[in-house]
Each structure stands twice: as C-alpha cells, then as structure tokens.
Enzyme design. Sequence first.
Site, PDB file in Angstrom:
ATOM      1  N   SER A 134      73.436 -13.574  67.390  1.00 30.35           N
ATOM      2  CA  SER A 134      73.228 -14.998  67.137  1.00 30.35           C
ATOM      3  C   SER A 134      72.123 -15.538  68.036  1.00 30.35           C
ATOM      4  CB  SER A 134      74.553 -15.744  67.299  1.00 30.35           C
ATOM      5  OG  SER A 134      74.495 -17.034  66.726  1.00 30.35           O
ATOM      6  N   HIS A 170      73.385 -15.044  60.732  1.00 31.61           N
ATOM      7  CA  HIS A 170      74.540 -15.506  59.938  1.00 31.61           C
ATOM      8  C   HIS A 170      74.092 -15.942  58.539  1.00 31.61           C
ATOM      9  CE1 HIS A 170      76.453 -15.263  63.776  1.00 31.61           C
ATOM     10  NE2 HIS A 170      75.842 -16.330  64.262  1.00 31.61           N
TER      11      HIS A 170
END
Length: 250
Positions: A134, A170
């Site tokens: 991330s 994501h």
Amino acid sequence: MAATQPTILATSGGYRRGQRVDLEFNHLMHHAIDLAGASGRRPRVTYIGTAGGDSREWNQRFIEAARIAGFEASCLNLFTMPNIDSMEDHLLSQDVVWVGGGSVANLLAVWRVHGLDLILHRAWQAGVVLGGVSAGSLCWFRGGATDSFGPELQPVTNGLGFLPYGNGVHYDSEERRRPLIHQLVANGTLGETHCTDDGVGLVYHGTALVEAVSETPGKSAYIVRAGAGESVDAIAVEEPWEARLLGSVK
C-alpha cells in the site's frame, strides 16, 4: 548476501491471518527474501511503519510473524526520535526493508526530515531489497492515488521516484482507485502507472518491471498509459499484466 542488482517488490499484499497470532507472512513477503538471495542463515528484515505512525502494536505483529517465518526482524521507528543510532549502517546490513501501509503523504514528509529517503536509495543501490504494501508500495514511485488527505482519494505526486512511474494499489478492492488512476494518467498528472490487485506484487530490477507475482489465484497487475481518444479528449489505456502465482509458504 545482497541482491545482485537494485530490487524493489511493490505490493498490495504480503500478509495473511495467522493461526496462533494475528498476522503471518504470506507468499509475497517470502518472495522478497528469495529476491534478496539470503541463505544459510536467518534472513534479516527491517519493518518501517512510519505511514502508520510507528504503531507499536503493528511492530509486535511483524516481529511475531517474522519469528514464525524464521526471520531475524527489527523495526525502525522515527517517532518520537529514531530508535537506532545509525539508520544507514543498520539498513545496509539488512536483506529486506519492508514498509507498511497508512499515510504515504506523512511517510514522505517524515522520511525527508530525517534523510531516510537518501539512506534508502543507497541501500537499494547496494542490493538491499526494498518492499512494502500500500503506502509501502506507493512511496517508491513518482506518485499515485492516496487517501492520506481524507476519505476522497487524491493524487500524490512527490513520491521518492526510485521507479519512474505512477503506482496504483488495491486496484480491485477499492472501487474509486481505478477511475482516479485513469483520470490522472489521461490528464497527465501521472505518467505510465503500474497497478496491483490485492495479493499482487511487482518486481523491479533497477527501474525495469520484470515480473508480476501473486499470492492469490485469479489476481492481476495492470499498466495504464495515456492514449488518444476519438475526440480531442485524452483517455487512459489499461493493459493487464499476468501475475505468476507463487508457491507454498516455506
């Protein structure tokens, strides 16, 4: 033993729920060790959790996961001061530096205050594998889409730039990310942008993307580039990049 060339593993994964503890390392984390070429001893891994405010709870989860995996782990904290006398000496002695998720905007600001951006660049050049999930993926690139500034995703364009691309994380699990990445590429805010579904990682040797790998079946990576539309409006063109499914956890 260091990696034979500068190596980055940028991911939207690396963890799984543990059987006896909260967190265990999944295939991507083990792949980072493979890329480092560590053998004949316990691999050395440092976790940097700046993006999450150096959460001591997350530090402990990482240390426990490393124990189960047979790794020698440490954590580099910057709040309220660095917890290691020489960050450079420490990081240059590691096989893998793994960066956790959270606020990439805050991470970049704090790293630069402490000169950690320059130290990490030297570690990368020396063959220490840089990786993360991330925000720990976005940081290595020129920019991407982030929720660092609030619930509505916004662009971040002041990444470290070790990799001369944008990055999207994501990509399959947060529905607002794909359209914003397309918009940012189409309008020129981001250049060519490399994106990962959850569970997918991108392997770079130097600045070249050499492989996409996955710890989850059916997931993919994507390259998004600016393209010419039928009208004067610019568009973004998305190209899937097949991810190789990694084997069983060691």
